[in-house]
Design an enzyme around this catalytic site. Sequence first.
Site, PDB file in Angstrom:
ATOM      1  N   ILE A  83       0.865  -1.295   0.019  1.00 16.91           N
ATOM      2  CA  ILE A  83       0.063   0.028   0.130  1.00 16.91           C
ATOM      3  C   ILE A  83       0.779   1.134   0.024  1.00 16.91           C
ATOM      4  CG2 ILE A  83      -1.734   1.189   1.244  1.00 16.91           C
ATOM      5  CD1 ILE A  83      -2.168  -1.470   2.662  1.00 16.91           C
ATOM      6  N   CYS A  84       0.584   1.882  -0.861  1.00 13.48           N
ATOM      7  CA  CYS A  84       1.233   3.373  -0.965  1.00 13.48           C
ATOM      8  C   CYS A  84       0.446   4.383  -0.345  1.00 13.48           C
ATOM      9  CB  CYS A  84       1.740   3.933  -2.311  1.00 13.48           C
ATOM     10  SG  CYS A  84       2.411   5.313  -2.628  1.00 13.48           S
TER      11      CYS A  84
END
Length: 162
Positions: A99-100
């Site tokens: 997840i960014c």
Amino acid sequence: MTTVAAPSRKQALSKIACNRLQKELVEWQVNPPVGFKHNLTDNLQRWVIEVAGAAGTLYANETYQLQVDFPEHYPMEAPQVIFLHPAPLHPHIYSNGHICLDILYDSWSPAMTVSSVCISILSMLSSSSIKQRPADNDRYVKNCKNGRSPKETRWWFHDDKV
């Protein structure tokens, strides 16, 4: 079928981390964030959390699982948070579950909790107007072979639209 990634660290939790996580677990049981369910196990260092897509969003009626691995020095160090397979289609979520999201890395604060992280992730999902992978998904996932942690990535946080 759900696969579980190897923990990012083998070290035991510090006393401070254990106390903090036990406190968060009690708070979660008393007042869980809406749309989330913690699947209780005897492993305090790894939590698996069900995420229900919010009504009225692209992810409504969909359920995903987050794996949260706590480092030895939590909360001074951010937990590693990934989506288990299958990860939702989202411009900031890679097919390997990474997840960014800045609060998981550069913007982490010891004042944050598992609940606040979950709410931020649900907010990120809910605000998306398209279901697609990040443009560099294939390259990134290929470079993450052999269990590379998302915490080893130098993320570039430049898109505040999603």
